[in-house]
Scaffold this active site. Structure first.
Site, short mmCIF file in Angstrom:
data_model
loop_
_atom_site.label_atom_id
_atom_site.label_comp_id
_atom_site.label_asym_id
_atom_site.label_seq_id
_atom_site.Cartn_x
_atom_site.Cartn_y
_atom_site.Cartn_z
N MET A 93 0.80 -1.23 0.00
CA MET A 93 0.00 0.00 0.00
C MET A 93 0.84 1.28 0.00
SD MET A 93 -2.91 -1.32 -0.25
CE MET A 93 -4.10 -0.02 0.10
N ASN A 110 2.17 -5.94 -10.49
CA ASN A 110 1.21 -5.67 -9.41
C ASN A 110 -0.08 -6.41 -9.69
OD1 ASN A 110 0.03 -4.25 -7.13
ND2 ASN A 110 -1.05 -2.96 -8.60
N HIS A 112 -4.18 -5.99 -9.08
CA HIS A 112 -5.20 -5.00 -8.70
C HIS A 112 -6.57 -5.68 -8.74
CE1 HIS A 112 -7.06 -1.11 -8.21
NE2 HIS A 112 -7.89 -1.41 -9.18
C1 GRF Z 1 -5.71 -7.87 -2.99
O1 GRF Z 1 -7.07 -7.77 -3.27
C2 GRF Z 1 -4.89 -7.20 -4.05
O2 GRF Z 1 -5.45 -7.29 -5.31
C3 GRF Z 1 -4.91 -5.76 -3.58
O3 GRF Z 1 -4.82 -5.82 -2.19
C4 GRF Z 1 -5.34 -7.08 -1.74
C5 GRF Z 1 -4.24 -7.73 -0.98
O4 GRF Z 1 -4.65 -8.95 -0.40
N1 GRF Z 1 -3.86 -5.01 -4.23
P1 GRF Z 1 -3.57 -9.96 0.13
O5 GRF Z 1 -2.68 -9.21 1.09
O6 GRF Z 1 -2.82 -10.50 -1.05
O7 GRF Z 1 -4.38 -11.03 0.81
#
Ligand code: GRF
Length: 217
Positions: A93, A110, A112
């Site tokens: 993030m 990445n 998304h």
């Molecule tokens: C996922 O939905 C990903 O696409 C987004 O953030 C979430 C992360 O989930 N960028 P995790 O930490 O992989 O369980």
């Protein structure tokens, strides 16, 4: 062919990271996960990585104040120390600067939780429901300086059902994420992805096998 050395960057629970670790347990998979980096010391995914015997590093952005360049230098140091070839963002993030992104061009991907270019940014499932979208999904793409942009490597779609809530929809999309991320990393690790005019060709073709739709998911 030697396996590519991959770092996964996380901020939270790390379920996509876990899916990549699982895929890479297969010795024939063209990538190995050699490092997990979190910008949050309390990220749940760190424990999952440790249990899997993978090196972890914490690069806590709060320690760097507003100095993003210093944060990214620390990140870069960790990646170099572990001789990383490819970086996978998985729920990481923090926005990365153009300098950092350019340094990793073609080797930084990445995931998304939406069918880009629709619903860039946060709260994608809520926004898809509010928009009355009939189809939703997830995208793996190369990272460029502009957020949630960059050439699309793989996408998976799910139907939006009557009565879906944010929770039910996100759970089905997450299951798709766990399928397409290992597939996309495999393609990149095998050097099968080429970007032409901002679009990805896989083995010279526009659609990667099995990665365009996950019908009925
Ligand atoms: C996922 O939905 C990903 O696409 C987004 O953030 C979430 C992360 O989930 N960028 P995790 O930490 O992989 O369980």
């Amino acid at each position: 062919m030697s396996r590519k050395r991959v770092a996964v960057l996380i901020s939270g629970r790390g379920s996509n990271m876990a899916a990549l670790i699982e895929a890479a347990k297969d010795k024939n998979y063209p990538a190995e996960i050699v490092l997990v980096v979190s910008n949050r010391p309390d990220a749940g995914g760190l424990d999952v990585a440790r249990v899997a015997g993978i090196a972890t590093e914490i690069v806590d952005h709060t320690k760097f104040g507003k100095d993003r360049a210093a944060f990214e230098r620390a990140l870069q140091d960790a990646l170099l120390k572990h001789r990383v070839d490819i970086v996978c963002l998985a729920g990481f993030m923090r926005l990365l600067s153009a300098d950092f992104v350019n340094r990793w061009q073609g080797r930084l991907i990445n995931i998304h939780p939406a069918l880009l270019p629709a619903f860039k940014g946060l709260d994608t499932h809520k926004r898809a429901l509010e928009a009355g979208a009939k189809v939703h999904g997830a995208t793996v793409h190369f990272v460029v300086a502009e957020m949630d942009s960059g050439p699309i490597i793989a996408q998976g779609a799910v139907a939006v059902r009557d009565g879906d809530s944010e929770a039910t929809l996100s759970a089905r999309v997450l299951a798709v994420e766990h399928r397409i991320y290992p597939l996309a990393l495999k393609l990149v690790a095998e050097d099968r992805v080429r970007v032409v005019d901002g679009r990805c060709l896989i083995d010279g073709e526009p659609v990667p096998e099995g990665a365009s739709m996950v019908p009925g998911a």
